[in-house]
Enzyme design. Structure first.
Site, PDB file in Angstrom:
ATOM      1  N   GLU A  51       9.100  22.896  14.810  1.00 23.70           N
ATOM      2  CA  GLU A  51       9.095  21.763  13.900  1.00 23.70           C
ATOM      3  C   GLU A  51       8.824  22.222  12.471  1.00 23.70           C
ATOM      4  O   GLU A  51       9.456  21.790  11.521  1.00 23.70           O
ATOM      5  CB  GLU A  51       8.036  20.740  14.328  1.00 23.70           C
ATOM      6  CG  GLU A  51       8.053  19.505  13.436  1.00 23.70           C
ATOM      7  CD  GLU A  51       7.008  18.473  13.827  1.00 23.70           C
ATOM      8  OE1 GLU A  51       6.059  18.833  14.528  1.00 23.70           O
ATOM      9  OE2 GLU A  51       7.162  17.316  13.400  1.00 23.70           O
ATOM     10  N   SER A  73       7.348   8.783  15.887  1.00 18.81           N
ATOM     11  CA  SER A  73       8.663   8.599  15.262  1.00 18.81           C
ATOM     12  C   SER A  73       9.715   8.270  16.312  1.00 18.81           C
ATOM     13  O   SER A  73       9.762   8.900  17.357  1.00 18.81           O
ATOM     14  CB  SER A  73       9.079   9.862  14.510  1.00 18.81           C
ATOM     15  OG  SER A  73       8.129  10.147  13.522  1.00 18.81           O
ATOM     16  N   SER A 127       0.585  12.308  17.804  1.00 16.64           N
ATOM     17  CA  SER A 127      -0.631  11.847  17.137  1.00 16.64           C
ATOM     18  C   SER A 127      -1.369  10.779  17.922  1.00 16.64           C
ATOM     19  O   SER A 127      -0.763   9.982  18.638  1.00 16.64           O
ATOM     20  CB  SER A 127      -0.274  11.288  15.755  1.00 16.64           C
ATOM     21  OG  SER A 127       0.104  12.325  14.903  1.00 16.64           O
ATOM     22  N   GLN A 137       8.755  11.476  19.682  1.00 13.42           N
ATOM     23  CA  GLN A 137       7.643  12.403  19.874  1.00 13.42           C
ATOM     24  C   GLN A 137       6.349  11.617  19.881  1.00 13.42           C
ATOM     25  O   GLN A 137       6.191  10.646  19.152  1.00 13.42           O
ATOM     26  CB  GLN A 137       7.652  13.512  18.831  1.00 13.42           C
ATOM     27  CG  GLN A 137       7.721  13.064  17.388  1.00 13.42           C
ATOM     28  CD  GLN A 137       6.362  12.856  16.782  1.00 13.42           C
ATOM     29  OE1 GLN A 137       5.347  13.032  17.440  1.00 13.42           O
ATOM     30  NE2 GLN A 137       6.335  12.457  15.521  1.00 13.42           N
TER      31      GLN A 137
END
Lengths: 377, 309
Positions: free
Chosen positions: A243, A160, A128, A125
């Site tokens: 999430e 991640s 950020s 993902q």
């Protein structure tokens, strides 16, 4: 109100239990944030997929079993009770897939989902950015229209799985004049494409679970845009609720850990100074399991995951930390040694941060569930 | 598997809420504390007309033979509105202790019961207004007479030292009665906690300091968000326990509802400030009720031990 399972559901659960008992690796796999562990996990995912256990709630045509939400929850309980490995492709399976099912084209679903189900493509993902963090709407990476697609530039961070993953999904600013939630585009990017640089970032355990991703004029074809350009925020919200809410943090994982904690406490001679906290960890895990069954019932009745997801996330992230810290206190001086509990503790520390920090979740609960005045975050 | 209240249960909860919203339970509590049971008994009779007192009474004694889930629904609303009186003893506990004609008058609302349950309920509640007074010890029933009136931290809970009298034989199902007493207490705690949250949110949304509503300040918001989270996760434990009546589940519910209500009470006081610390404000009634119920029908320590055993 009942907690009884019908025969079909019981049969599903028994089948899962039997398969896991026969197939879960006897030796724990290495961390999927190492090259060797990543490969081991891919292999495990392939084995799961061959038996159609990797994505039980998906339609059969994409490798699933058309399992109901309840069956999914029961499968997760069995999965973690059996001590099966963490899911290396959880970003893909639990965050991107629900988005593709809601907003993806038929072509995208056919192209992407079967490979995801087998972890032939593992997803990272890419939410950020250095200046954004939980404030995703402050992101600055850009996507500029070009012939047949988009040219992407900028930087993502704390991504991640990106170190070893094949592809990533995230938001980019497609309209340079837009502000905040407007003018964003949801893209799937090949991490091996020209112009992409991935710089691993070791996490607290020393393994590169995070990475920075640098995009230098990277071409992303139109077929990898999810939803309409400019509508990325709306598309992403499906993922955010997933999430924070039901899918990423299975109650089965906490219940299995709480049961292990109670056993640890008994084996350690029932130390009085930790008794209350052990009891509270079990109570919390049971609460979360039942809360999830309530959510399953509501969703089966046609409700959608809303801001309640934030209640969920606040709760489980603290439960996870408390549970592991209690275990470490029971272990005494041995808690310092690396092992399942200390690794679990390190893992749990990320909970109150990712997917929106505690502070973001509390503000969502206060404003959107309790109706308190909106204010600066 | 369907883990949600039925339409009838939702409707029952709403009916109770509507009725109780129209009566002044705060002043009934204050009268009750002063020894005037009149206003409280008036509420008792109106709730009896809605069927609350008949819930757990078997059908052969004109009751509904309702499920523990129905009981939890009812007691949650009694807690929300802080209704005074020995509801747990009479409605949740007594019907499991006896198979007796007396239950007909419990169902109709004429008989109130006060039950001491050794060792976890050492003092009997509201024995001065109750006509049926029973002490349970090791599965046996005894009549008791009320001794000294003890002073509770919650003035509207009138506690008496039970003075044991005649042995009345074996209790019908003392264990079941105890679990239902714990469950009803947990439900009242959840309801009281919800009132505290609702009232504190409403207050924070209108009370202004430094030129803006205090509920707009993140520090206040975040306190209330934690209360909401605690209550949201205590609720499924309560209803899960009502479904299974498993000892571990009942104890988990009692602990979690107590903790959530306690946090709601402490936060409610913090949000209200000094006004909440006055005897005139309704908040104080709930704050002391929560403290009393946290220790009633098994302390948190006892229930945590049951979770671990």
């Amino acid at each position: 109100m009942d907690l009884d399972l019908d025969e079909r559901t019981l049969a599903f659960r028994d089948e899962a239990r039997a398969w896991l008992a026969a197939n879960v690796p006897a030796e724990p796999l290495k961390s999927f944030d190492t090259a060797e562990g990543f490969a081991q996990h891919r292999e495990w995912e392939c084995r799961l997929a061959d038996a159609r256990w990797s994505v039980v709630s998906w339609p059969r045509e994409f490798g699933g079993r058309d399992a109901s939400l309840l069956e999914w929850v029961l499968f997760e309980e069995e999965y973690y009770a059996a001590g099966a490995p963490l899911r290396v492709n959880q970003n893909g399976i639990f965050m991107l897939a629900p988005t593709l099912f809601s907003h993806g084209t038929e072509e995208q679903q056919r192209r992407i989902l079967p490979k995801m189900a087998r972890s032939e493509e593992v997803w990272a993902q890419a939410w950020s950015e250095p200046e954004a963090g939980s404030d995703i709407a402050a992101l600055r990476s850009t996507a500029t229209r070009c012939d047949g697609g988009w040219r992407v530039s900028g930087q993502k961070t704390w991504s991640s799985r990106a170190t070893f993953a094949d592809r990533a999904f995230g938001l980019f600013r497609s309209d340079p004049d837009s502000v905040r939630h407007k003018g964003l585009i949801y893209l799937m990017v090949d991490l091996r494409a020209e112009g992409v640089t991935v710089r691993p970032i070791p996490q607290l355990d020393g393994e590169p679970g995070f990475a920075e991703i640098f995009f230098d004029d990277v071409f992303v074809p139109d077929q990898d845009v999810i939803g309409a350009p400019g509508e990325g925020w709306r598309v992403a919200m499906t993922t955010a609720n997933n999430e924070r809410g039901l899918s990423l943090r299975s109650p089965g994982r906490f219940l299995a850990a709480a049961d292990r904690l109670v056993s640890l406490w008994h084996d350690a001679g029932r130390p009085a100074h930790t008794a209350d906290r052990v009891a509270d960890a079990w109570i919390g895990a049971r609460a979360y399991q039942l809360y999830t069954l309530g959510t399953v019932t509501r969703l089966s009745d046609g409700a959608e995951l809303g801001p309640e997801s934030s209640v969920n996330k606040l709760f489980w992230s603290h439960l996870d930390v408390a549970l592991h810290e209690t275990a470490l206190d029971i272990l005494g001086p041995d808690a310092e040694l690396r092992g399942a509990w200390s690794d679990g503790w390190l893992f749990s520390l990320a909970g109150p941060i990712y997917g929106g920090t505690d502070q973001i979740q509390r503000s969502i609960v206060a404003e959107r569930l309790l109706g308190l005045p909106k204010g600066a975050r | 598997m369907r883990f949600a209240l039925s339409g009838e249960q939702e409707q029952f909860s709403r009916s109770l809420h509507d009725l109780l919203s129209g009566v002044d339970t705060d002043s009934a509590n204050r009268s009750w504390a002063a020894g005037d049971h009149g206003p409280g008994l008036k509420i008792w009779r109106r709730l009896a007309e809605l069927g609350v007192t008949a819930l757990a009474v078997p059908e052969k004694y004109d009751g509904f033979g309702a499920t523990p889930v129905d009981l939890a629904v009812g007691f949650e609303r009694l807690g929300y509105h802080c209704v005074p009186g020995p509801w747990t003893d009479t409605v949740a506990v007594l019907p499991s202790l006896l198979d007796d004609e007396l239950l007909t008058s419990v169902a109709s609302g004429e008989t109130l019961a006060s039950v001491a349950f050794a060792p976890h309920v050492p003092y009997a509640l509201d024995s001065d207004v109750a006509d049926a007074r029973l002490a349970v010890e090791k599965g046996r029933l005894r009549a008791f007479t009320p001794g000294a009136l003890l002073s509770s931290v919650d003035g509207s809970r009138r506690l008496f030292q039970p003075v044991a009298g005649d042995d009345l034989g074996t209790a019908l199902d003392a264990e079941h009665a105890f679990e239902l007493g714990c469950l009803a207490t947990a439900a009242q705690l959840l309801g009281t906690g919800r009132w505290l949250l609702d009232t504190s949110v409403a207050y924070a949304a209108q009370r202004k300091q430094y030129g803006r509503e205090i509920g707009g300040y993140q520090a206040v918001k975040h306190l209330l968000a934690d209360v909401a989270t605690g209550l949201a996760l205590a609720e499924p434990l309560l209803f899960g326990a009502a479904v299974t009546l498993d000892r571990r589940d009942v104890s988990a519910a009692k602990v979690a509802c107590g903790d959530a209500a306690h946090l709601a009470a402490r936060t409610g006081l913090q949000v209200h400030g000094a006004i909440g610390y006055t005897a005139e404000h309704a908040l104080g009634l709930r704050l002391t009720r929560v403290r009393a119920l946290v220790g009633a029908w098994g302390t948190p320590r006892f229930h945590r031990e049951r979770v671990l055993s």
